[in-house]
Design a protein around this motif. Structure first.
Motif, PDB file in Angstrom:
ATOM      1  N   SER A   1      -6.380 -18.860  -3.782  1.00  0.00           N
ATOM      2  CA  SER A   1      -5.895 -18.537  -5.122  1.00  0.00           C
ATOM      3  C   SER A   1      -6.111 -17.066  -5.444  1.00  0.00           C
ATOM      4  O   SER A   1      -5.326 -16.451  -6.173  1.00  0.00           O
ATOM      5  CB  SER A   1      -6.598 -19.412  -6.170  1.00  0.00           C
ATOM      6  N   LEU A   2      -7.189 -16.488  -4.875  1.00  0.00           N
ATOM      7  CA  LEU A   2      -7.460 -15.070  -5.106  1.00  0.00           C
ATOM      8  C   LEU A   2      -6.373 -14.204  -4.474  1.00  0.00           C
ATOM      9  O   LEU A   2      -5.903 -13.231  -5.092  1.00  0.00           O
ATOM     10  CB  LEU A   2      -8.824 -14.691  -4.532  1.00  0.00           C
ATOM     11  N   ALA A   3      -5.959 -14.562  -3.277  1.00  0.00           N
ATOM     12  CA  ALA A   3      -4.881 -13.825  -2.608  1.00  0.00           C
ATOM     13  C   ALA A   3      -3.585 -13.939  -3.408  1.00  0.00           C
ATOM     14  O   ALA A   3      -2.841 -12.961  -3.565  1.00  0.00           O
ATOM     15  CB  ALA A   3      -4.688 -14.349  -1.192  1.00  0.00           C
ATOM     16  N   PHE A   4      -3.322 -15.136  -3.920  1.00  0.00           N
ATOM     17  CA  PHE A   4      -2.135 -15.360  -4.751  1.00  0.00           C
ATOM     18  C   PHE A   4      -2.173 -14.466  -5.985  1.00  0.00           C
ATOM     19  O   PHE A   4      -1.180 -13.814  -6.337  1.00  0.00           O
ATOM     20  CB  PHE A   4      -2.056 -16.831  -5.144  1.00  0.00           C
ATOM     21  N   GLU A   5      -3.319 -14.422  -6.655  1.00  0.00           N
ATOM     22  CA  GLU A   5      -3.444 -13.638  -7.873  1.00  0.00           C
ATOM     23  C   GLU A   5      -3.291 -12.144  -7.603  1.00  0.00           C
ATOM     24  O   GLU A   5      -2.696 -11.419  -8.402  1.00  0.00           O
ATOM     25  CB  GLU A   5      -4.780 -13.920  -8.561  1.00  0.00           C
ATOM     26  N   LYS A   6      -3.835 -11.682  -6.472  1.00  0.00           N
ATOM     27  CA  LYS A   6      -3.723 -10.256  -6.153  1.00  0.00           C
ATOM     28  C   LYS A   6      -2.278  -9.858  -5.912  1.00  0.00           C
ATOM     29  O   LYS A   6      -1.818  -8.810  -6.390  1.00  0.00           O
ATOM     30  CB  LYS A   6      -4.581  -9.919  -4.929  1.00  0.00           C
ATOM     31  N   ASN A   7      -1.553 -10.687  -5.170  1.00  0.00           N
ATOM     32  CA  ASN A   7      -0.143 -10.402  -4.932  1.00  0.00           C
ATOM     33  C   ASN A   7       0.648 -10.437  -6.237  1.00  0.00           C
ATOM     34  O   ASN A   7       1.508  -9.583  -6.487  1.00  0.00           O
ATOM     35  CB  ASN A   7       0.444 -11.417  -3.946  1.00  0.00           C
ATOM     36  N   LEU A   8       0.345 -11.436  -7.053  1.00  0.00           N
ATOM     37  CA  LEU A   8       1.043 -11.580  -8.322  1.00  0.00           C
ATOM     38  C   LEU A   8       0.724 -10.411  -9.260  1.00  0.00           C
ATOM     39  O   LEU A   8       1.603  -9.907  -9.968  1.00  0.00           O
ATOM     40  CB  LEU A   8       0.657 -12.899  -8.983  1.00  0.00           C
ATOM     41  N   GLU A   9      -0.515  -9.979  -9.240  1.00  0.00           N
ATOM     42  CA  GLU A   9      -0.913  -8.858 -10.092  1.00  0.00           C
ATOM     43  C   GLU A   9      -0.118  -7.594  -9.752  1.00  0.00           C
ATOM     44  O   GLU A   9       0.302  -6.852 -10.650  1.00  0.00           O
ATOM     45  CB  GLU A   9      -2.412  -8.576  -9.943  1.00  0.00           C
ATOM     46  N   GLN A  10       0.091  -7.357  -8.455  1.00  0.00           N
ATOM     47  CA  GLN A  10       0.858  -6.184  -8.041  1.00  0.00           C
ATOM     48  C   GLN A  10       2.307  -6.277  -8.535  1.00  0.00           C
ATOM     49  O   GLN A  10       2.903  -5.276  -8.953  1.00  0.00           O
ATOM     50  CB  GLN A  10       0.840  -6.054  -6.515  1.00  0.00           C
ATOM     51  N   ILE A  11       2.866  -7.474  -8.498  1.00  0.00           N
ATOM     52  CA  ILE A  11       4.242  -7.679  -8.963  1.00  0.00           C
ATOM     53  C   ILE A  11       4.335  -7.444 -10.471  1.00  0.00           C
ATOM     54  O   ILE A  11       5.249  -6.771 -10.960  1.00  0.00           O
ATOM     55  CB  ILE A  11       4.724  -9.096  -8.604  1.00  0.00           C
ATOM     56  N   VAL A  12       3.373  -8.006 -11.212  1.00  0.00           N
ATOM     57  CA  VAL A  12       3.358  -7.837 -12.671  1.00  0.00           C
ATOM     58  C   VAL A  12       3.109  -6.373 -13.032  1.00  0.00           C
ATOM     59  O   VAL A  12       3.706  -5.837 -13.973  1.00  0.00           O
ATOM     60  CB  VAL A  12       2.292  -8.742 -13.312  1.00  0.00           C
ATOM     61  N   ARG A  13       2.231  -5.716 -12.284  1.00  0.00           N
ATOM     62  CA  ARG A  13       1.922  -4.303 -12.543  1.00  0.00           C
ATOM     63  C   ARG A  13       3.191  -3.442 -12.441  1.00  0.00           C
ATOM     64  O   ARG A  13       3.437  -2.569 -13.278  1.00  0.00           O
ATOM     65  CB  ARG A  13       0.866  -3.803 -11.568  1.00  0.00           C
ATOM     66  N   LYS A  14       3.985  -3.701 -11.406  1.00  0.00           N
ATOM     67  CA  LYS A  14       5.228  -2.943 -11.241  1.00  0.00           C
ATOM     68  C   LYS A  14       6.193  -3.213 -12.391  1.00  0.00           C
ATOM     69  O   LYS A  14       6.851  -2.296 -12.897  1.00  0.00           O
ATOM     70  CB  LYS A  14       5.897  -3.302  -9.912  1.00  0.00           C
ATOM     71  N   GLU A  15       6.278  -4.467 -12.803  1.00  0.00           N
ATOM     72  CA  GLU A  15       7.155  -4.836 -13.915  1.00  0.00           C
ATOM     73  C   GLU A  15       6.738  -4.106 -15.192  1.00  0.00           C
ATOM     74  O   GLU A  15       7.596  -3.570 -15.925  1.00  0.00           O
ATOM     75  CB  GLU A  15       7.113  -6.345 -14.136  1.00  0.00           C
ATOM     76  N   PHE A  16       5.445  -4.064 -15.465  1.00  0.00           N
ATOM     77  CA  PHE A  16       4.943  -3.375 -16.654  1.00  0.00           C
ATOM     78  C   PHE A  16       5.215  -1.874 -16.558  1.00  0.00           C
ATOM     79  O   PHE A  16       5.605  -1.236 -17.536  1.00  0.00           O
ATOM     80  CB  PHE A  16       3.447  -3.643 -16.826  1.00  0.00           C
ATOM     81  N   ASN A  17       4.978  -1.320 -15.374  1.00  0.00           N
ATOM     82  CA  ASN A  17       5.190   0.116 -15.184  1.00  0.00           C
ATOM     83  C   ASN A  17       6.644   0.497 -15.439  1.00  0.00           C
ATOM     84  O   ASN A  17       6.936   1.536 -16.042  1.00  0.00           O
ATOM     85  CB  ASN A  17       4.783   0.514 -13.759  1.00  0.00           C
ATOM     86  N   ASP A  18       7.564  -0.349 -14.988  1.00  0.00           N
ATOM     87  CA  ASP A  18       8.986  -0.089 -15.215  1.00  0.00           C
ATOM     88  C   ASP A  18       9.330  -0.095 -16.701  1.00  0.00           C
ATOM     89  O   ASP A  18      10.329   0.509 -17.118  1.00  0.00           O
ATOM     90  CB  ASP A  18       9.847  -1.139 -14.498  1.00  0.00           C
ATOM     91  N   ARG A  19       8.496  -0.749 -17.498  1.00  0.00           N
ATOM     92  CA  ARG A  19       8.747  -0.849 -18.939  1.00  0.00           C
ATOM     93  C   ARG A  19       7.925   0.160 -19.742  1.00  0.00           C
ATOM     94  O   ARG A  19       7.868   0.101 -20.973  1.00  0.00           O
ATOM     95  CB  ARG A  19       8.451  -2.266 -19.429  1.00  0.00           C
ATOM     96  N   GLY A  20       7.242   1.079 -19.044  1.00  0.00           N
ATOM     97  CA  GLY A  20       6.461   2.099 -19.739  1.00  0.00           C
ATOM     98  C   GLY A  20       5.080   1.635 -20.140  1.00  0.00           C
ATOM     99  O   GLY A  20       4.452   2.216 -21.033  1.00  0.00           O
ATOM    100  N   LEU A  21       4.579   0.601 -19.468  1.00  0.00           N
ATOM    101  CA  LEU A  21       3.273   0.027 -19.797  1.00  0.00           C
ATOM    102  C   LEU A  21       2.345   0.098 -18.591  1.00  0.00           C
ATOM    103  O   LEU A  21       2.789   0.005 -17.444  1.00  0.00           O
ATOM    104  CB  LEU A  21       3.430  -1.430 -20.243  1.00  0.00           C
TER     105      LEU A  21
END
Length: 258
Positions: free
Chosen positions: A151-171
């Motif tokens: 689950s930790l590996a899943f969360e780390k991968n997911l966090e990177q995906i969410v981070r990119k999404e936020f960055n694209d939105r100026g967050l």
């Protein structure tokens, strides 16, 4: 007449004063003019007192400190093997000051005022996160998610995906946790499958040991069959120096040599 003029001036002053807003500390003020008809050109970052009396003018107060959010209800997901589990994500983020105009321009349709960031989370960020989590969960099987560190590996991968999404939105994403949860039924089933897998592995290992032992036995048998009378005589002669007295039964071939 003079009193009337003074009164009119005072009223105008009050109206103009009330039509001014002040950008709060640790906030980025984004002023929209002309109803935003000219696109991003009608948006600019401002500070201090800002006049908002003109028609089509609106001041967005964008906080520059950390914002914390979380899903109110658990998200039902499915793994690659169609097993259901839930996630209840919590996260924190902040607006990148240099991107404040982008944040307002891209999301002005959800409203302004003090509820702007809450509306951004409810209507934009969390629906998008739901889609990303749902899509990512389909890439994993239940046993891999429930294995040590799965689950930790899943969360780390997911966090990177969410981070990119936020960055694209100026967050800027500050923290993220998916908080996966499996039902007792799924946990019990996974434990049984794990035990079966361990037993299967042990059986295979024992089969390999048995095969190895059988090979060794066959090798010894072949070697023993190859020890003819002549080979034994040769080995005896090579080890005997011809001088050391022999006691007991003397081999027949030595009697012949005498």
């Amino acid at each position: 007449m003079k009193k009337t003029i003074n009164l009119i001036i005072a009223v105008i002053g009050i109206v103009l004063f009330s039509a001014c807003s002040r950008v709060a500390p640790n906030y980025a003020g984004v002023l929209m003019e002309n109803y935003g008809k000219n696109g991003k050109e009608d948006f600019k970052i401002v500070s201090g007192k800002v006049s908002v009396w003109e028609p089509g003018t609106e001041l967005f107060q964008v906080p520059l400190f950390d914002q914390r959010g979380g899903f109110q209800e658990p998200v039902i997901l499915k793994a690659a093997d169609n097993t259901e589990f839930t996630a209840c994500p919590v996260y924190s983020y902040k607006v990148v000051k240099s991107r404040a105009v982008d944040v307002v321009f891209d999301n002005k349709h959800i409203g302004g005022g003090n509820d702007f960031m809450t509306s951004l989370e409810d209507n934009i960020l969390e629906p998008r996160m739901y889609d990303l989590i749902k899509e990512e969960s389909r890439k994993y099987k239940t046993d891999s998610l429930m294995a040590d560190g799965g689950s930790l590996a899943f969360e780390k991968n997911l966090e990177q995906i969410v981070r990119k999404e936020f960055n694209d939105r100026g967050l800027e994403l500050r923290s993220f946790s998916a908080q996966l949860e499996f039902s007792n039924k799924v946990r019990s089933r996974n434990e049984v499958n794990t035990n079966i897998s361990v037993l299967d592995q042990q059986i295979e290992e024992q089969k390999k040991r048995n095969e190895l032992e059988q090979l060794r036995t066959e090798q010894l048998l072949i070697q023993s069959r190859g020890l003819t009378k002549e080979i034994l005589q040769k080995q005896f002669i090579e080890k005997w120096d011809g001088k050391t007295p022999l006691y007991g039964v003397v081999p027949e071939f030595l009697k012949l040599t005498k």
